[in-house]
Design a protein around this motif. Sequence first.
Motif, PDB file in Angstrom:
ATOM      1  N   ARG A 135      18.738  72.731  -5.472  1.00  0.00           N
ATOM      2  CA  ARG A 135      17.545  72.911  -6.342  1.00  0.00           C
ATOM      3  C   ARG A 135      16.991  71.501  -6.681  1.00  0.00           C
ATOM      4  N   LYS A 138      15.716  69.738  -3.451  1.00  0.00           N
ATOM      5  CA  LYS A 138      14.425  70.140  -3.060  1.00  0.00           C
ATOM      6  C   LYS A 138      13.364  69.596  -3.816  1.00  0.00           C
ATOM      7  N   GLN A 141      12.621  66.282  -2.788  1.00  0.00           N
ATOM      8  CA  GLN A 141      11.652  66.114  -1.738  1.00  0.00           C
ATOM      9  C   GLN A 141      10.178  66.544  -1.913  1.00  0.00           C
ATOM     10  N   ASP A 142      10.124  67.541  -2.768  1.00  0.00           N
ATOM     11  CA  ASP A 142       8.795  68.059  -3.032  1.00  0.00           C
ATOM     12  C   ASP A 142       7.876  67.068  -3.881  1.00  0.00           C
ATOM     13  N   GLU A 173      21.579  74.727   4.792  1.00  0.00           N
ATOM     14  CA  GLU A 173      20.788  74.298   3.884  1.00  0.00           C
ATOM     15  C   GLU A 173      20.813  72.762   3.573  1.00  0.00           C
ATOM     16  N   LEU A 177      18.241  69.656   4.363  1.00  0.00           N
ATOM     17  CA  LEU A 177      17.723  68.823   3.418  1.00  0.00           C
ATOM     18  C   LEU A 177      17.879  67.207   3.734  1.00  0.00           C
TER      19      LEU A 177
END
Length: 271
Positions: A135, A138, A141-142, A173, A177
């Motif tokens: 989480r 991610k 990255q966003d 996963e 990533l």
Amino acid sequence: MANAKHEDAVMKMGFDYFRNTILKTLGIDYQYEEIGPTELVELTIQSLYMDFTFLTTGGFYIHTEFQTTDKKEADLRRFHAYDAVYSNKTGKKVITYVIYSGGIKNVKSELDCGLYTYRVQPIYLKDKNADEVFRKLKQKQDNGEAFTEDDYAALSLTPLMSGKMSRKDMFKEAIRLAKPNIELSAEKTTAMLYTLADKFLDKAELDEIKEVIRMTRLGQMLMDEGMELKETDSIKKLMKNMNWTIDQAMNALEVPEDKREKYRKAIIPDN
């Protein structure tokens, strides 16, 4: 020689890079001089394979083992045998840390050996949550944020943590990533994840992981090298860039068994 057991030794490449981050994250905080050998040969010519050893600046060895099962005294006797032979061979003290994954906790860490007690230091990953690591990364990255060394270290260990996903899906996963990033740390994380997968997954699951790997920079390099250069040059490049042995490089390139001896003689003439 082609290793009949899982290719634990490939992780040396990742651990050489991450040893001052991953081990420190796990509370194994020492200054290291070099990686130690991990294969011991007894007088019976029985090979003993340890996961990792590192020589510290204090002149003693740190021995680490990854465990997904708890065989209690059987494991302790095996680790004791490793350490006794290793200490006899090197003339140095050995301290063993056993890193337990999944739900394992509260294992037996002492073995009554008569006049003395053998001890290992267990480290439990049960309380570390892979879902939380995923989480957080991610979200980074966003937001267009770069991963830190600590982030890559945590990502490397996610398949051994607790979480809602299956271990296979955790590997997928974690690789996804790491995949978009161009840092050397991302490639080394991918290589380490592949090797952990090779250690802990069955063949069918590992084949799925290989498909995910093929789409990464590391996987593309492994394929492109085989197409664009002679296999000998590809093997040499992987040995140099990844700090792999010749057998690890040939395994990564999926060199057929009947060609391997030729490459060994070409690359390491004294073999």
